[in-house]
Write a protein that holds these residues in place. Structure first.
Motif: not given
Length: 118
Positions: A30-34, A50-51, A91-96
């Motif tokens: 997993i690279l960048t998560m945000g 964040i990388t 609504v807050y969403y996580c991304n990877a």
């Protein structure tokens, strides 16, 4: 990859919250998560990311009030937000972003509601 967010809820203006997002499933790298957010009638926007190496980026609207961090061993990303404002409600969403061989894939969580109200 499944992303599961937690930590949303009702917060008073000026309050704080901490969101968590844990990735599970078939994980390679997993690279960048945000974190992104979407308020009613508005487009989804980046809050912070964040990388894998720890480099961070923040939206101007949250700079100085938000801190993003991650635990690579746990494939988890966190968002600490302080001094919450009414405009932070969304609504807050996580991304990877995952790297598998030479392919990149993006994954989204189901979202967690953050309500800012007195």
């Amino acid at each position: 990859v499944q992303l599961v967010e937690s930590g949303g809820g009702l917060v008073q203006p000026g309050g704080s919250l901490r969101l968590s997002c844990a990735a599970s499933g078939t994980i390679f790298t997993i690279l960048t998560m945000g974190w992104y957010r979407q308020a009613p009638g508005k487009e989804r926007e980046l809050v912070a990311d964040i990388t894998r190496g720890g480099r961070t980026k923040y939206a101007d609207s949250v700079k100085g009030r938000a801190t993003i961090s991650r635990d690579n061993a746990k494939n988890t990303v966190y968002l600490q937000m302080n001094s919450l404002k009414l405009d932070d409600a969304a609504v807050y969403y996580c991304n990877a972003q995952q790297l598998s061989g030479t392919s990149y894939s993006h994954y989204w969580g189901q979202g967690t509601q953050v309500t800012v109200s007195s």
